[in-house]
Design an enzyme around this catalytic site. Structure first.
Site, mmCIF file in Angstrom:
data_model
loop_
_atom_site.group_PDB
_atom_site.id
_atom_site.type_symbol
_atom_site.label_atom_id
_atom_site.label_comp_id
_atom_site.label_asym_id
_atom_site.label_seq_id
_atom_site.Cartn_x
_atom_site.Cartn_y
_atom_site.Cartn_z
ATOM 1 N N GLY A 137 0.822 -1.201 0.000
ATOM 2 C CA GLY A 137 0.000 0.000 0.000
ATOM 3 C C GLY A 137 0.854 1.247 0.000
ATOM 4 O O GLY A 137 2.001 1.231 -0.428
ATOM 5 N N CYS A 138 0.317 2.318 0.516
ATOM 6 C CA CYS A 138 1.011 3.606 0.554
ATOM 7 C C CYS A 138 2.337 3.486 1.303
ATOM 8 O O CYS A 138 2.378 3.009 2.429
ATOM 9 C CB CYS A 138 0.123 4.635 1.241
ATOM 10 S SG CYS A 138 0.927 6.221 1.489
ATOM 11 N N PHE A 139 3.411 3.924 0.687
ATOM 12 C CA PHE A 139 4.720 3.755 1.332
ATOM 13 C C PHE A 139 4.909 4.617 2.571
ATOM 14 O O PHE A 139 5.763 4.336 3.392
ATOM 15 C CB PHE A 139 5.884 3.899 0.364
ATOM 16 C CG PHE A 139 5.905 5.098 -0.563
ATOM 17 C CD1 PHE A 139 5.404 6.335 -0.217
ATOM 18 C CD2 PHE A 139 6.470 4.955 -1.821
ATOM 19 C CE1 PHE A 139 5.461 7.411 -1.083
ATOM 20 C CE2 PHE A 139 6.536 6.027 -2.703
ATOM 21 C CZ PHE A 139 6.026 7.256 -2.331
ATOM 22 N N TRP A 140 4.101 5.652 2.752
ATOM 23 C CA TRP A 140 4.235 6.485 3.954
ATOM 24 C C TRP A 140 3.976 5.676 5.223
ATOM 25 O O TRP A 140 4.665 5.848 6.220
ATOM 26 C CB TRP A 140 3.285 7.667 3.911
ATOM 27 C CG TRP A 140 3.507 8.636 2.799
ATOM 28 C CD1 TRP A 140 4.661 8.818 2.071
ATOM 29 C CD2 TRP A 140 2.569 9.564 2.285
ATOM 30 N NE1 TRP A 140 4.476 9.798 1.136
ATOM 31 C CE2 TRP A 140 3.201 10.288 1.243
ATOM 32 C CE3 TRP A 140 1.253 9.863 2.599
ATOM 33 C CZ2 TRP A 140 2.562 11.288 0.519
ATOM 34 C CZ3 TRP A 140 0.612 10.861 1.884
ATOM 35 C CH2 TRP A 140 1.262 11.562 0.856
ATOM 36 N N CYS A 141 2.962 4.811 5.179
ATOM 37 C CA CYS A 141 2.634 3.975 6.351
ATOM 38 C C CYS A 141 3.746 2.972 6.626
ATOM 39 O O CYS A 141 4.197 2.813 7.757
ATOM 40 C CB CYS A 141 1.347 3.192 6.110
ATOM 41 S SG CYS A 141 -0.124 4.164 5.829
#
Length: 183
Positions: free
Chosen positions: A14-18
């Site tokens: 998913g989103c790499f920020w998480c």
């Protein structure tokens, strides 16, 4: 940590920020870097990857000391942080760039990745069949500088406060109780 003996793993959940934020908190992780892998375009940009036309996934490259944290422990964290039964999405993030994918460097890592998928799937943590890809790593492209440490720099943006923050709290509680987090 012995920086001369670091190993590297690349995966997308998913989103790499998480994903990046959480892995950077683990004992034995030297660095987690947001980036792109699995596509057909050299030097991809965030804007291009978001179109879904480059074939890249948002990924994180983790440099870790295997004497402190194992590949198997990293896989446990990986499967904790995202739902590997959702094809090309995580929650409201939809597109091939958000796919569940493990990139391996050699046949030994491929086998470890396959075993980790089987173990996690057998655990019953996630209902349904896993769709996690296991793919040979061709190239990791670091994301733009503003994506690195994004949550730490922007915790109050709507996406971070609604999606990333709660995921990090859940992660801290679970892996903090296991003693896996840096002080």
């Amino acid at each position: 940590m012995d920086k001369n003996n670091l190993e590297y793993i690349v995966f997308g959940g998913g989103c790499f920020w998480c994903v990046e934020s959480c892995f950077n908190m683990l004992k034995g992780v030297h660095e987690a870097v947001s980036g792109y892998s699995g596509g057909t375009v050299d030097n991809p940009t965030y804007e291009a990857v978001c179109t879904g036309e480059t074939g890249h996934a948002e990924v994180v490259q983790i440099a870790y000391d295997p004497k402190i944290i194992s590949y198997e422990q990293l896989m446990e964290v990986f499967f904790f942080l995202h739902d590997p039964t959702q094809l090309n999405r995580q929650g409201n993030d939809i597109g091939t760039q958000y796919r569940s994918v493990i990139f391996y460097n050699d046949e030994t890592e491929k086998k470890k990745a396959e075993d980790a998928v089987k173990k996690s799937e057998a655990s019953g943590k996630w209902a349904g069949k896993y769709v996690t890809e296991i793919t040979k790593l061709e190239k990791f492209w670091p994301a733009e500088t503003y994506h690195q440490g994004y949550y730490s720099a922007n915790p109050n943006t709507p996406y971070c406060s609604a999606v990333v923050g709660p995921k990090i709290q859940k992660f801290r509680k679970y892996f903090g109780e296991k003693g896996w987090l840096e002080e």
